[in-house]
Design a protein around this motif. Structure first.
Motif, short mmCIF file in Angstrom:
data_model
loop_
_atom_site.label_atom_id
_atom_site.label_comp_id
_atom_site.label_asym_id
_atom_site.label_seq_id
_atom_site.Cartn_x
_atom_site.Cartn_y
_atom_site.Cartn_z
N MET A 1 0.99 -1.01 -0.04
CA MET A 1 0.01 0.05 0.03
C MET A 1 0.87 1.27 0.01
N SER A 2 0.75 2.36 -0.82
CA SER A 2 1.38 3.44 -1.01
C SER A 2 0.90 4.29 0.10
N PRO A 3 2.00 5.31 0.66
CA PRO A 3 1.61 6.19 1.78
C PRO A 3 0.57 7.57 0.99
N THR A 4 0.06 7.94 1.98
CA THR A 4 -0.88 8.89 1.74
C THR A 4 -0.14 10.50 1.60
N LEU A 5 -0.62 11.18 1.02
CA LEU A 5 -0.26 12.56 0.92
C LEU A 5 0.28 13.01 2.12
N GLU A 6 -0.67 13.00 3.33
CA GLU A 6 -0.41 13.51 4.51
C GLU A 6 0.80 12.94 5.01
N THR A 7 0.97 11.58 4.94
CA THR A 7 2.27 10.88 5.27
C THR A 7 3.29 11.10 4.94
N LEU A 8 3.44 11.17 3.46
CA LEU A 8 4.40 11.92 2.85
C LEU A 8 4.88 13.33 3.24
N GLN A 9 3.91 14.15 3.28
CA GLN A 9 4.16 15.51 3.80
C GLN A 9 4.75 15.36 5.11
N ALA A 10 4.43 14.68 5.93
CA ALA A 10 4.78 14.76 7.41
C ALA A 10 6.25 14.17 7.34
N GLU A 11 6.75 13.33 6.54
CA GLU A 11 7.94 12.90 6.50
C GLU A 11 9.00 14.07 5.83
N VAL A 12 8.26 14.67 4.82
CA VAL A 12 9.01 15.65 4.19
C VAL A 12 9.37 16.79 5.07
N LEU A 13 8.44 17.24 5.84
CA LEU A 13 8.47 18.32 6.84
C LEU A 13 9.69 18.10 7.82
N ARG A 14 10.05 16.83 8.14
CA ARG A 14 10.94 16.31 9.11
C ARG A 14 12.27 16.41 8.55
N LEU A 15 12.51 16.69 7.33
CA LEU A 15 13.91 16.92 6.65
C LEU A 15 14.32 17.92 6.68
N SER A 16 15.69 18.11 6.93
CA SER A 16 16.31 19.56 7.04
C SER A 16 15.86 20.50 5.94
N LEU A 17 16.14 21.87 6.21
CA LEU A 17 15.85 22.79 4.85
C LEU A 17 16.62 22.51 3.53
N ALA A 18 17.70 21.94 4.03
CA ALA A 18 18.61 22.02 2.60
C ALA A 18 18.17 20.65 1.74
N ASP A 19 17.63 19.46 2.76
CA ASP A 19 17.23 18.68 2.06
C ASP A 19 15.75 18.75 1.35
N ARG A 20 14.88 19.39 1.93
CA ARG A 20 13.77 19.78 1.55
C ARG A 20 13.79 20.84 0.08
N ALA A 21 14.87 21.39 0.19
CA ALA A 21 15.21 22.22 -1.08
C ALA A 21 15.63 21.49 -2.13
N ARG A 22 16.39 20.48 -1.83
CA ARG A 22 16.88 19.48 -2.87
C ARG A 22 15.55 18.74 -3.38
N LEU A 23 14.88 18.39 -2.59
CA LEU A 23 13.70 17.51 -2.87
C LEU A 23 12.90 18.43 -3.58
N LEU A 24 12.59 19.68 -3.45
CA LEU A 24 11.49 20.53 -4.35
C LEU A 24 12.39 20.76 -5.53
N ASP A 25 13.63 20.84 -5.80
CA ASP A 25 14.17 21.11 -6.87
C ASP A 25 13.95 19.72 -7.79
N ARG A 26 14.13 18.73 -7.39
CA ARG A 26 13.97 17.50 -8.11
C ARG A 26 12.36 17.29 -8.63
N LEU A 27 11.49 17.74 -7.56
CA LEU A 27 9.98 17.57 -7.97
C LEU A 27 9.70 18.50 -9.03
#
Length: 75
Positions: A1-27
């Protein structure tokens, strides 16, 4: 079963600012699928780099470029 949007969002928000920025660039990059436009930009960048390397054009300092743009497009 794939994670829900809310689960993914919670995990992403636990990342450092730099990692979130890199993820955003990739998305964002994953949404940009216009290969023709990307190829054109790459070709233009290569051309500009070659012009700088051969001395055909001279680089402009960032502060000068910004001042020129502000003068041309006030407000």
């Amino acid at each position: 079963m794939s994670p829900t949007l809310e689960t993914l969002q919670a995990e992403v928000l636990r990342l450092s600012l730099a990692d979130r920025a890199r993820l955003l660039d990739r998305l964002i990059a994953s949404l940009d699928v216009d290969c023709e436009a990307e190829a054109a930009w790459d070709a233009l960048a290569d051309e500009r780099e070659q012009e700088l390397e051969t001395g055909a054009v001279q680089p402009v300092p960032l502060d000068v470029a910004i001042a020129r743009l502000e003068a041309r497009f006030p407000g």
